[in-house]
Design a protein around this motif. Sequence first.
Motif, PDB file in Angstrom:
ATOM      1  N   GLU A   1       0.726  -0.967   0.024  1.00 30.91           N
ATOM      2  CA  GLU A   1      -0.078   0.025   0.046  1.00 30.91           C
ATOM      3  C   GLU A   1       0.784   1.110   0.112  1.00 30.91           C
ATOM      4  OE1 GLU A   1      -3.809   1.802   2.302  1.00 30.91           O
ATOM      5  OE2 GLU A   1      -2.456   0.562   3.358  1.00 30.91           O
ATOM      6  N   VAL A   2       1.709   1.308   0.751  1.00 32.11           N
ATOM      7  CA  VAL A   2       2.729   2.473   0.871  1.00 32.11           C
ATOM      8  C   VAL A   2       3.401   2.529  -0.478  1.00 32.11           C
ATOM      9  CG1 VAL A   2       4.846   3.350   2.051  1.00 32.11           C
ATOM     10  CG2 VAL A   2       2.874   2.052   3.490  1.00 32.11           C
ATOM     11  N   ASP A   3       4.060   1.363  -0.967  1.00 33.70           N
ATOM     12  CA  ASP A   3       4.651   1.881  -2.505  1.00 33.70           C
ATOM     13  C   ASP A   3       3.579   2.201  -3.546  1.00 33.70           C
ATOM     14  OD1 ASP A   3       6.861   0.448  -0.906  1.00 33.70           O
ATOM     15  OD2 ASP A   3       6.429  -1.444  -1.739  1.00 33.70           O
ATOM     16  N   ASP A   4       2.525   1.704  -3.359  1.00 32.88           N
ATOM     17  CA  ASP A   4       1.575   2.094  -4.496  1.00 32.88           C
ATOM     18  C   ASP A   4       1.199   3.634  -4.214  1.00 32.88           C
ATOM     19  OD1 ASP A   4       1.451  -0.513  -5.424  1.00 32.88           O
ATOM     20  OD2 ASP A   4      -0.602  -0.663  -4.689  1.00 32.88           O
ATOM     21  N   VAL A   5       1.156   4.101  -2.803  1.00 30.64           N
ATOM     22  CA  VAL A   5       1.104   5.687  -2.819  1.00 30.64           C
ATOM     23  C   VAL A   5       2.356   6.414  -3.270  1.00 30.64           C
ATOM     24  CG1 VAL A   5       0.957   7.393  -0.676  1.00 30.64           C
ATOM     25  CG2 VAL A   5      -0.422   5.255  -0.872  1.00 30.64           C
ATOM     26  N   VAL A   6       3.204   5.859  -2.951  1.00 31.07           N
ATOM     27  CA  VAL A   6       4.514   6.745  -3.679  1.00 31.07           C
ATOM     28  C   VAL A   6       4.581   6.578  -5.036  1.00 31.07           C
ATOM     29  CG1 VAL A   6       6.919   6.753  -3.881  1.00 31.07           C
ATOM     30  CG2 VAL A   6       5.919   6.260  -1.492  1.00 31.07           C
TER      31      VAL A   6
END
Length: 516
Positions: free
Chosen positions: A30-35
Amino acid sequence: DINSVRSHQAEMKYFFWKDCGVSLQGDEREVDDVVLMGYVVADFLSALAAAAPDRPILAHCHEWQGAAALPIMRHRELEVATVFTTHATLIGRSVSAANEALYDRLDLIDPEAVATEHGIKPRFEIERAAALTADIFTTVSEITSLEAEKFLGRKADVVLPNGLNVERFTAPHEFQNLHQLAKEKIHEFVMGHFFPSYRFDLGRTLYIFTAGRYEYRNKGFDIFIEALYELNRRLKAQPNGVTVVAFIITKGPFRQLNNETLNRQAMFHELHATCEQIKEDMGRSLFRSVAEGRLPTTDDLLDEYARVRLKRMMSAWRQDPQPIHVTHDMVDPHHDPVLCHLRHRNLNNAPEDPVKVVFHPDFITTSSPVLGLEYDEFVRGCNIGVFPSYYEPWGYTPMECVIRGVPAITSDLSGFGAYVMEHFPEHNSDGMLVARRQGVGFETSVYQVTGWLHALTRMSLRERIAVRNRVETHAEFFDWAEMNKHYRVARRRALEIRFPDADTRALRAETNGQLR
């Protein structure tokens, strides 16, 4: 399309740390996708600015998931005006979800430590970076602004209250008619659930409810149940013939619908179908008797076969067990906080209890074999909504009541409650009741809520209708057509910061709501 740049994920995470100071160690999808989303949005806005160099551009990002582009654009010195809105801080949510005191020790909370403890450090750093780099930082309420100042290092420049799309009726009696129609549907559930065991007067029955995420303390379920206990005690001490059926609507951990609940509803519907069939037969008998020139007798209208059918249905319908207070089989009923509290206060739906409780641990839909209503229809059919939340950055549930002409109890720790206190000085007499939770003890809040509920049981029908009318007159103030003025202010200020020399027509258009 974030997958179009996924091959550059490691490179983007590195530069997000190097350029924006946000560490993204580990692999969290999820964090990777946000970045990735942040970089493709920043790239898009860079291209847009290059293609239209003479046009002021504004980007409004909501929540940490949509905000990674903000520190990227600030690093690139991109000429785009920016607004960031957080609807609830990650630290505030985490502390409250853990049932820990938040507002009593706001100054003592170390956000870095909380973020590490709850495993949300990258999310928290993205949220903080967005708040610090946006031209204009906004929250949905003053109380969330206070959190943001403590946890993110920046107080809101503008508060953006939430709104709803409000559909009002030309004739005031129309929403009252809808209330009565929806209440009749709730009556049907109540008859099926309670009447096999005992009866009470539906004409003197009030329906109250609470609803929201299953956060027992945050959503004020603890105060609601405690107020029901106190209300039950008062009504037993001074009975006035009123029955209160209280609903708790949330999404809890359950396995399936309870068999007893299903059986009672199935028997009720079978009884209803049998009566409808007999009614048709009676209509034909009535017509024949009148056509023959004589008034029908009971024997003419109700033959022996119909009597036997009704007696059989009534015999099967009557049951000895008390109605259960939960409609579903819970995953862990012995430790469920709502069930534990109900048992502790002996709110067990006994015949002598004027306050009955229905715990429905699933959201309401028309496809449900139990209630069979849409949520908004259920709200219309109730007499009051009770939401004395401890942590509620805004609070849609009481606002959804108000726009439907249903009185509601909120709290001064909710964004909606604080907004009502500020903008509607006569709110308590207008059916928008704000319970005090800030700086007062638990018992004080309970007795305040109980007092309002007890007062409702002593109102006449005419008085309750008058309250609903007063509540409904405030609906227009919570329409997006009214609330979006705050958004226009925030966006205008962001444009003025980023483009101080721009053609003022664009700024005036934004202020007037013409820019979308």
